[in-house]
Write an enzyme that holds these catalytic residues in place. Structure first.
Site, PDB file in Angstrom:
ATOM      1  N   ALA A  24       0.854  -1.190   0.000  1.00 35.13           N
ATOM      2  CA  ALA A  24       0.000   0.000   0.000  1.00 35.13           C
ATOM      3  C   ALA A  24       0.888   1.238   0.000  1.00 35.13           C
ATOM      4  CB  ALA A  24      -0.959   0.001   1.197  1.00 35.13           C
ATOM      5  N   ASN A  25       0.297   2.396   0.286  1.00 33.41           N
ATOM      6  CA  ASN A  25       1.063   3.636   0.355  1.00 33.41           C
ATOM      7  C   ASN A  25       0.495   4.508   1.472  1.00 33.41           C
ATOM      8  OD1 ASN A  25      -1.100   5.377  -0.796  1.00 33.41           O
ATOM      9  ND2 ASN A  25      -0.723   4.131  -2.619  1.00 33.41           N
ATOM     10  N   ARG A  26       1.017   5.709   1.608  1.00 36.29           N
ATOM     11  CA  ARG A  26       0.697   6.554   2.758  1.00 36.29           C
ATOM     12  C   ARG A  26      -0.507   7.472   2.539  1.00 36.29           C
ATOM     13  NH1 ARG A  26       4.985   6.312   6.339  1.00 36.29           N
ATOM     14  NH2 ARG A  26       6.940   5.523   5.486  1.00 36.29           N
TER      15      ARG A  26
END
Length: 217
Positions: A24-26
């Protein structure tokens, strides 16, 4: 924007590695959710396709909750036709080619190699949707360097109408923060917007969308 249908994507996507892990990412989804709320406030019928976030649903929008990039694309295509598409989600570029059916265990040896596959490009797909293409397709370019140059190149490559470029380097505080500094890249040029709250960016963009569609009538 009364009578218009707006499709907005928001948040990250999660790409499963095994039943308990994912890529995933932030992205917090704050900017995408704010855009959906602003479009609804100006009278649009809004479909918000969101990856996993910890945010309340914006008032007056129809929610579609998804996990992966492929889920998000399917939800976007199901939401067409739309007059406006704003792709603000930070979609994972890659997924694991083969998801493990059970938790990958640590064996004490070398870590397992993850073979990656490219995810579908939602912005490019909507831009090339033929008769179903929204009249105005807007993407986001989250960059850590050469922000404007990369955004200009992305607009051409994806064949979208506008790109909202923003700096997401660690020093910017954009991911997870309440403020954003963006450039609006269109066919006619580049606009540098001052630092604004994400709600202010959203309303400014929503008003520009309304003005553009009114002028195009």
């Amino acid at each position: 924007l009364a009578g218009r249908h707006a499709l907005v994507t928001s948040g990250p996507t999660r790409e499963a590695i095994d039943p308990v892990r994912y890529i995933a990412n932030r992205s917090s989804g704050r900017q995408g959710h704010a855009i959906a709320a602003a479009l609804a406030a100006l009278g649009a019928r809004v479909t918000l396709v969101s990856g996993p976030v910890h945010l309340p649903d914006p008032p007056g929008v129809s929610m579609r909750r998804v996990e992966s990039a492929r889920d998000m694309l399917a939800a976007c295509e199901a939401a067409l036709p739309a007059d406006i598409a704003v792709c603000a989600a930070a979609v994972a570029d890659w997924r694991v080619a083969k998801v493990a059916p059970g938790k990958i265990k640590k064996t004490g040896g070398r870590p397992p190699a993850l073979e990656l596959a490219e995810n579908p490009d939602i912005l490019a797909t909507l831009s090339a949707a033929g008769n179903a293409r929204p009249r105005l397709v807007i993407g986001f370019a989250a960059e850590t360097d050469d922000v404007v140059d990369n955004a200009v190149a992305k607009r051409r490559k994806k064949n979208c109408d506008w790109i909202v470029a923003n700096d997401v380097s660690p020093a910017s505080g954009t991911f997870g923060g309440d403020r954003n500094t963006v450039h609006l890249v269109t066919e006619s040029g580049i606009e540098a917007w001052p630092p604004l709250s994400k709600d202010e960016v959203a309303m400014r963009l929503a008003r520009r969308i309304g003005e553009h569609l009114a002028a195009a009538r």
